[in-house]
Design an enzyme around this catalytic site. Structure first.
Site, PDB file in Angstrom:
ATOM      1  N   TRP A  28      -3.815  -4.883  -0.921  1.00  0.00           N
ATOM      2  CA  TRP A  28      -2.536  -4.328  -1.323  1.00  0.00           C
ATOM      3  C   TRP A  28      -1.797  -5.700  -1.959  1.00  0.00           C
ATOM      4  CZ3 TRP A  28       2.364  -6.114  -0.217  1.00  0.00           C
ATOM      5  CH2 TRP A  28       3.641  -5.388  -0.839  1.00  0.00           C
ATOM      6  N   HIS A  29      -2.016  -6.774  -1.047  1.00  0.00           N
ATOM      7  CA  HIS A  29      -1.106  -8.105  -1.570  1.00  0.00           C
ATOM      8  C   HIS A  29      -1.454  -8.736  -2.717  1.00  0.00           C
ATOM      9  CE1 HIS A  29       0.392  -7.828   2.828  1.00  0.00           C
ATOM     10  NE2 HIS A  29       1.329  -8.429   2.257  1.00  0.00           N
ATOM     11  N   GLY A  30      -2.891  -8.486  -3.101  1.00  0.00           N
ATOM     12  CA  GLY A  30      -3.451  -9.123  -4.358  1.00  0.00           C
ATOM     13  C   GLY A  30      -4.983  -8.894  -4.624  1.00  0.00           C
ATOM     14  N   PHE A  42       3.241  -9.455  -5.835  1.00  0.00           N
ATOM     15  CA  PHE A  42       2.416  -8.412  -5.165  1.00  0.00           C
ATOM     16  C   PHE A  42       3.077  -6.954  -5.763  1.00  0.00           C
ATOM     17  CE2 PHE A  42       2.542 -11.645  -1.605  1.00  0.00           C
ATOM     18  CZ  PHE A  42       1.290 -12.316  -2.209  1.00  0.00           C
TER      19      PHE A  42
END
Lengths: 487, 319
Positions: A325-327, A487
């Site tokens: 999800w963060h990257g 993000f």
């Protein structure tokens, strides 16, 4: 628009005055004003990407209405699928398309069949991961019949784009935030005052700590080949404070700002670096995302009420997805996997819920045991942050290897080369210590400046606030974007 | 609500006072208010504390047609002495620890500022040593300084608090500036100045293709707009020059000088010469003594070349 900008300092009072003085007590107008303000806030950065928010909001509003009319399961599933495909589709195109294409090409190259690929040259819309998850929570909750669909278009569109938390959270649940748009809001001076204090603390964390320690972090990580383990470890520790102060600072400003308008957002950080184990850390770090994954991914998969094998699978899924999800980078996936590895032993030994209360409750100092637990948890977290901050997986492994093989080699000249001025560095370290002490003393509160029901005289409190404002002015570094915007 | 606003307004009382103080003290001379702090003190203190802000404020107020760009090695050249020796009015836009990235951005910004005030640029001198010609040396603080040079940004700039504190302290104690005083003996200071910064500049080197392209763009712009452009390589002491060999960067240094020669006129002082081998000519290994800036002015503006080489075929002369 950045919270730490002059633009926002002008924007906020204007919206506040219009909201409470010009259209006070007219709920629909207040909601409409919030919607306009939110679109201005987002459009300040890039008005074109407002269209994504409008499309998401329109489709999910329609899906909600249709779900309320539809009783057939297959049709209801189709409606939910529409919402999921649209929102995750946006994420997929804007955030993950290039990553998948590149990974696919790399895999073929590894197999000896290099292929040509096309990548998209597009900008990642700010906060896309945040607002898509927020609006998804609405569709899912309506589908599960946990929430009545709204027929108030303005309230719904305002909920999706509510400017305090639009671009970096907290990721609100529709069940918590949306009903607040239906209720008449009365100005609460206690809530507003505390909101302002929370904004002040958030600004301190962002402007004074995060933006200043960023210099050392950048130097250490950009030139990791030149530094030994201890210096890199110091760089990683600084990054731990940078990311915490950057992100929780944003959350504090968001929550505080929402309170000025009579809204209560969910807590996002609960002093995570005072955690005594990784399970506690994850109950205190980015709470809105962790609980989102818990409610919409982990529990539907069976959670921990399944066989051990499935429990392990579920834990890995939730941490890997959280990392991803963060990257769109393998570094985030490994960061997630590492946290799963930290977490699993506690879960399997049923020790994951042993530290539910704050550390050293009712005492000024922790016991030696608690201190060692906190230090070990922090160390594990710092090592995981190395993967989060590194540009590539190879770089992260080199840094980690250096930390574990030469952490005992303290090179003063190297440490000095992290910064240009010893005095400035000393003052930055002192500020980090101030942060830790201030948060430790207030760890049973919502934030470090919560002084309701305190015995401290007003003079002392105000002197403290002025001191923090002075630090914000004095130590203002180069204005930097919030890390979590990407993000 | 009334109670809340009343309390909030009480809390805000110090802020208008602070704003008033900034306006009256005007530490970076934004409005030329010298009632509380004399200009000399500002020059001595504020300019030293934040050279970027000082230069941006001064140039924004009064753009000039002749400009010098560079780091502290250019900053030592006194504009008043230029005027005295040549009659030309130059703005020295050199500031401490400038990078080539910042110098290039500064050029773009002065173009805009000059245009806004209908000033036609005439002469541009860009000072650049080899240590700046490194793709890894790309810090950029000047853009933020330019972008926050409005009145509101200026009032809220944290640099004012520092500058006012130092200026008032200086005025109360008459202590004078001590920013450049090393806290060690001369030999140790000299050694530290060579080994510390050299390690920072040279330990990691990468050919700066982007910088070269941007310098070429500047040269093209100047040629198109009939602006005289000179690249200037300020003198550094030979002890420091030797560090380039120590880090095996002699070839890279030659490439740097050849690149500049291909782009435009170059006046090079940075090679072993009677000027650069004498310790007494330097305040530290990086900086020529201020009182020797006449040598630089003569070469750069009056075409009287001593202790230097030029790309236009003029022979080096060592009187």
């Amino acid at each position: 628009m950045l919270f730490n900008s002059i633009d926002f300092a002008i924007f906020l009072p204007i919206v506040f005055i219009l909201y409470w003085f010009v259209i006070n007590r007219k709920l629909k107008y207040q909601n409409f004003l919030l919607l306009v303000a939110s679109y201005v806030f987002y459009g300040w950065w890039n008005p074109i990407f407002l269209s994504l928010i409008v499309i998401s909001s329109t489709v999910d509003y329609w899906v909600g209405i249709q779900l309320s009319k539809e009783e057939r399961t297959d049709k209801r599933k189709l409606l939910l699928l529409t919402s999921l495909l649209l929102n995750l589709g946006f994420l997929g195109v804007f955030k993950y398309f290039n990553f998948f294409v590149q990974s696919f090409a790399d895999a073929f190259t590894l197999l000896g069949n290099p292929i040509n690929t096309t990548v998209l040259h597009i900008t990642l819309p700010v906060g896309i991961s945040f607002y898509t998850f927020q609006t998804l929570s609405y569709s899912i909750d309506v589908y599960r019949r946990k929430l009545e669909p709204t027929k108030d278009v303005v309230a719904f569109f305002s909920f999706v784009s509510f400017f305090p938390q639009l671009v970096a959270g907290p990721i609100e649940r529709a069940s918590n935030l949306l009903p607040q748009f239906y209720q008449n809001r009365k100005f609460d001076p206690v809530k507003a005052t505390d909101g302002m204090r929370q904004i002040l603390w958030g600004l301190f964390k962002k402007v004074v700590i995060a933006d200043n320690v960023a210099t050392y972090v950048t130097e250490a990580f950009n030139n990791y080949q030149d530094y030994n383990g201890f210096t890199l470890f110091i760089g990683a520790v600084f990054f731990a404070f940078q990311i915490y102060c950057d992100f929780s600072g944003y959350s504090d400003i968001a929550i505080g700002t929402a309170r000025l308008f009579g809204f209560t957002l969910m807590r996002n950080f609960a002093f995570p670096y005072f955690s005594r184990d990784i399970a506690e850390f994850w109950r205190r770090w980015h709470i809105s995302l962790s609980t989102w994954f818990r409610d919409y991914v982990y529990i539907p998969l069976g959670g921990s009420r399944v066989s051990k094998a499935k429990m392990i699978r579920n834990t890995f899924i939730i941490f890997l997805v959280s990392g991803f999800w963060h990257g769109a980078n393998w570094t985030f996936v490994i960061w997630g996997a590492l946290n799963a590895i930290y977490f699993l032993p506690l879960l399997l030994m049923k020790q994951n819920r042993r530290n539910l209360d704050i550390a050293a409750k009712g005492k000024y100092l922790p016991s030696i045991r608690e201190f060692l637990q906190i230090a070990l948890t922090f160390f594990l977290t710092v090592i995981a942050w190395v993967f989060f901050r590194s540009q590539t997986v190879a770089e992260a492994f080199i840094i980690t290897k250096k930390i574990f093989t030469s952490i005992y080699v303290i090179d003063v000249a190297e440490l000095r080369s992290l910064s240009n001025s010893l005095w400035v560095t000393t003052s930055h370290v002192a500020l980090v210590i101030l942060l830790v002490v201030a948060e430790w003393l207030q760890r049973d509160k919502q934030h470090a400046l919560e002084f309701e029901n305190t015995r401290l005289p007003r003079l002392v409190r105000w002197a403290y606030y002025y001191f923090i404002i002075f630090l914000i002015f004095y130590f203002t570094g180069t204005q930097q974007d919030f890390i979590y915007f990407q993000f | 609500m009334k109670q809340f606003l009343k309390k909030f307004l009480y809390f805000l009382i110090p802020f208008p006072l602070y704003i008033l103080l900034v306006i009256v003290a005007d530490p970076y001379n934004y409005w030329d208010n010298n009632i509380l702090i004399p200009l000399e003190t500002k020059l001595e203190i504020s300019r030293e504390l934040n050279g970027r802000l000082w230069k941006v404020v001064q140039y924004s107020k009064n753009p000039k047609a002749n400009v010098m760009l560079g780091d502290s090695r250019v900053d030592i050249i006194n504009s008043d002495r230029i005027k005295e020796l040549t009659g030309e009015d130059y703005f020295n836009f050199g500031y401490p620890s400038a990078t080539l990235e910042e110098i290039i951005i500064t050029f773009d910004k002065i173009k805009e500022l000059a245009n806004e005030k209908d000033v036609k640029l005439k002469n541009v001198i860009i000072g650049c040593n080899f240590n700046l010609y490194n793709k890894f040396n790309n810090k950029n603080l000047i853009e933020a300084t330019f972008n926050s040079s409005s009145q509101v940004d200026y009032i809220l700039n944290g640099a004012n608090i520092k500058a006012m504190a130092f200026c008032f302290y200086d005025m109360l104690t008459s202590s004078g500036s001590s920013f450049n005083t090393p806290d060690m003996d001369t030999a140790a200071f000299w050694k530290q100045q060579i080994e510390g910064p050299a390690s920072i500049f040279y330990r990691k080197y990468g050919y700066p293709e982007t910088f070269r392209e941007k310098l070429q763009e500047i040269a093209n712009y100047c040629s198109k707009n009939e602006i005289s452009l000179t690249f200037f390589i300020p003198p550094t002491h030979t002890d420091l020059q030797d560090q380039i060999a120590k880090y095996h960067l002699r070839d890279a240094e030659s490439t740097f000088k050849n690149d500049l020669i291909k782009i435009g006129k170059v006046v090079d002082f940075d090679y072993p010469s009677p000027l650069t081998s004498e310790v007494k000519n330097f305040s530290d290994p990086f900086h020529l003594n201020i009182d020797l800036d006449t040598i630089l002015i003569n070469a750069l503006i009056k075409d009287r070349y001593t202790y230097c080489r030029t790309s236009t075929g003029t022979q080096e002369t060592h009187p």
